[in-house]
Design an enzyme around this catalytic site. Structure first.
Site, PDB file in Angstrom:
ATOM      1  N   GLU A   1       0.857  -1.180   0.000  1.00 38.00           N
ATOM      2  CA  GLU A   1       0.000   0.000   0.000  1.00 38.00           C
ATOM      3  C   GLU A   1       0.891   1.226   0.000  1.00 38.00           C
ATOM      4  OE1 GLU A   1      -3.559  -1.863   2.810  1.00 38.00           O
ATOM      5  OE2 GLU A   1      -2.578   0.002   3.398  1.00 38.00           O
TER       6      GLU A   1
ATOM      7  N   GLU B   1      -5.226   9.392  10.776  1.00 39.84           N
ATOM      8  CA  GLU B   1      -3.873   8.919  11.065  1.00 39.84           C
ATOM      9  C   GLU B   1      -3.413   9.363  12.442  1.00 39.84           C
ATOM     10  OE1 GLU B   1      -2.988   6.952   8.814  1.00 39.84           O
ATOM     11  OE2 GLU B   1      -4.024   7.670   7.033  1.00 39.84           O
TER      12      GLU B   1
END
Lengths: 402, 264
Positions: free
Chosen positions: B51, B62
């Site tokens: 990824e 995040e």
């Protein structure tokens, strides 16, 4: 277009035209959908409405007055200027109208922890105030740069029992505080209610915040009709995320003869990169849960906003404003830091009202508009916050030591 | 290839009764050359699927590790065009390893859904994960990707339960990404028992492989997750290793994690 129902939006997907929506991580989606249901039920529930009305009256101090700013009107020599005095609310700004509504909803949902982002600190103070009133734990996310320029409000929030989280990522301003609040929400989704301070974010927030703030426009419309026997020629409000403006505008949307004018923060000038005028200087994009006009670079990275006013220092705007802008129902102007500072001092001297730096932006355009409309014209401006919080930073900008 | 490349990668590990190892890294962190060296080295270190993070200025899902990685990448001047160029180099070097682009909606929306899908397909990308595009908002991108035989990987969260789980799994392709903690990336550690239950639950609704990520930091956790999942995703730990010890350290950690994921 003449039969268009301006007040009908958003649609079932939370869209105002092509703006709005629900651009959030999957973790938050179920909660956002639940909130929508709870809000739809509360809207129709007379018990909720009564509770809300009771607190708005006795705790917030509504209805707020409208006031004929006679000396300012004389000074500009044009239209008659009225202020909607939402700076007289408990905690000193319009923000509490929305906080009260959202915290009452949080209670209905059984949430025990309230989080909020804040720029100028007004929304943080209002949230901390209502959380204190209902005995709920409150955490406020605030950019490190804003903590520095809004010290009085930081201390007020602490007195009210809120925990302040300083956010230093990015530029340490409102957008970064909102990022961090969203991260906290994703992490504490089970017990936490996110009280978003402006008419932006994922659906149902833009519509819900607008509905809570529309008390401003509903009162003002009735008050001006009573005092003047007619509607104003123009309603004017400052715009960061746009909650006070949409609150004033919404009840006037169907009154096509009334011009609706939002004033964005032009910072150091629209020809510089240091401003916060998302509609005038931005393009549509996706941030903080909604599709709306944003300040962004040519690669879709969000640009830093700048304004002397921490409350307007945001690179986006509520999606309904983007819609009203594109279809031309509302007009969007801007005022620079310098113009806002001048308006701040003028209003203080002539009316004995110290405006917050946010509505000082609106006021900076009211003069031109008053002249344009002439003696027979009438303007209603939302004085959405008082300037006590800004006294120190204004002194610094004017080079005065206090 | 494209979607079938993903299917083949999972099937290969599945046949050996192993879980696939999915490695995440941020394009352009701390600069293009370093991230290129890491990217091209990942398959050799044992990553079955890669990824590649597309940096975004406001990554709301995040934790600090990937936030800072994105910030470093943007400060180094990384553009979407650079991310796609890296993808193309990866494809030329590794014809069989699936490559997924992962990021946020705005940079993709800014390119245009169709332009993004076309460019990604040309670069040899196999799918995309866009964190802030829930099923309610993903149709335009899903259609564009579908036209180019690319998968839009859906995220399933611990809060995705009941009727919504089957709704979210409708029309998915590639694999399903289960977010193992209620939170942001790289902070909390997943609860093994809960993950097993969730994976079993998701399996009732889909035949696609299920990868599990968010919070897997060490070989022990990777091995534990691998017991029930078809794939184990690690991001923040690899990003940290790169920041602290460079490409070599990141690849060393990848090798350990891959080995653990392959031990079911």
């Amino acid at each position: 277009m003449s039969n268009f129902n301006w007040q009908a939006g958003p649609d079932r997907e939370g869209r105002f035209g092509t703006f709005g929506g629900r651009y959030v991580p999957e973790t938050l989606m179920p909660l956002v959908l639940e909130l929508e249901q709870v809000w739809e039920m509360a809207k129709k529930d007379p018990v909720f409405q009564q509770e809300m009305h009771g607190f708005l009256k006795d705790y917030v101090g509504r209805p707020s007055a409208i006031y004929h700013a006679e000396r300012l009107s004389e000074h500009f020599g044009g239209a008659k200027i009225w202020f909607k005095r939402d700076e007289l609310n408990h905690t000193g700004a319009h923000k509490i109208n929305n906080c009260l509504g959202q915290v009452l909803l949080a209670k209905r949902m059984g949430k025990t922890r309230i989080i909020a982002e804040t720029g100028a600190g007004q929304h943080g103070v209002a949230t901390a105030t209502v959380a204190a009133r209902f005995g709920l734990k409150c955490v406020v996310f605030m950019g490190a740069a804003d903590i520095e320029r809004q010290k009085p409000n930081v201390f007020r929030m602490k007195l009210l029992g809120a925990e302040i989280v300083s956010v230093s990522s990015g530029t340490g301003t409102l957008k970064d505080a909102m990022n961090e609040a969203l991260r906290d929400w994703v992490t504490h989704v089970h017990d936490t209610f996110y009280v978003i301070g402006t008419a932006a974010g994922p659906h149902p927030y833009p519509a819900m915040v607008r509905d809570f703030q529309s008390v401003i426009g509903r009162e003002a419309r009735a008050q001006i009709l009573e005092r003047e026997g007619r509607l104003p020629d123009a309603c004017v409000a400052c715009i960061g995320g746009g909650s006070n403006a949409i609150g004033l505008f919404h009840p006037f949307l169907a009154d096509k003869q009334v011009r609706l004018i939002g004033v964005e923060a032009a910072g150091k000038g629209l020809d510089t990169s240091q401003h916060a005028a998302s509609l005038t200087g931005g393009t549509p994009g996706i941030l903080h849960g909604n599709r709306t006009y944003l300040l962004q670079d040519d690669d879709g990275q969000i640009a830093d906003a700048h304004s002397i006013s921490a409350g307007l220092d945001y690179p986006g705007i509520g999606p309904e404003h983007s819609f009203l802008h594109d279809i031309g129902r509302a007009e969007y102007l801007s005022a620079t830091d310098t113009e806002a500072l001048e308006a701040f001092q003028l209003c203080t001297r002539l009316e004995g009202i110290i405006p917050a730096l946010e509505p000082a932006h609106a006021l900076a355009r009211v003069g031109d508009l008053a002249k344009e409309l002439g003696k027979s014209g009438m303007i209603l401006m939302n004085m959405c916050g008082r300037g006590d919080k800004d006294v120190f930073s204004v002194a610094a900008h004017l080079g005065v030591e206090i | 290839m494209s979607i079938s490349r993903i299917t083949v990668a999972f099937a290969k590990r599945n046949r050996q009764n192993q879980s696939a190892f999915v490695a995440y890294m941020m394009a352009g962190d701390p600069d293009l050359d370093t991230s290129r060296a890491l990217l091209l080295g990942l398959p050799g270190a044992g990553a079955d699927i890669v990824e590649l993070g597309m940096p975004f200025s406001d990554p709301i899902a995040e934790g600090p590790t990937i936030q800072f990685a994105a910030q470093r990448a943007l400060e180094a001047g990384t553009k979407m065009a650079d991310v796609l160029a890296l993808a193309r180099e990866f494809r030329n070097a590794h014809p069989d390893t699936p490559l997924i682009l992962m990021g946020y909606a705005n940079p993709v929306h800014h390119m245009g859904w169709e332009v993004f899908a076309q460019t990604a397909a040309d670069a040899g990308v196999d799918g995309a994960i866009i964190v802030d595009l829930p099923p309610e908002e993903s149709q335009p991108l899903a259609n564009a990707l579908h036209d180019h035989d690319l998968a839009l990987i859906r995220l399933i969260a611990p809060t995705t339960v009941g009727e919504r789980l089957s709704q979210v799994l409708q029309g998915v392709s590639g694999f399903v990404y289960y977010v193992s903690v209620t939170g942001v990336t790289g902070v909390a550690v997943p609860d093994g028992g809960q993950v097993t239950m969730a994976v079993q639950n998701i399996r009732k609704c889909t035949d696609l492989p299920i990868a599990v990520g968010f919070g897997v930091r060490d070989p022990a956790t990777a091995q534990q997750i691998a017991q029930s999942a078809d794939g184990v995703v690690v991001g923040s730990a690899i990003v940290s290793a790169l920041a602290e010890g460079g490409v070599e350290a990141a690849l060393e950690l990848t090798a350990k994690l891959a080995k653990a994921a392959h031990q079911r």
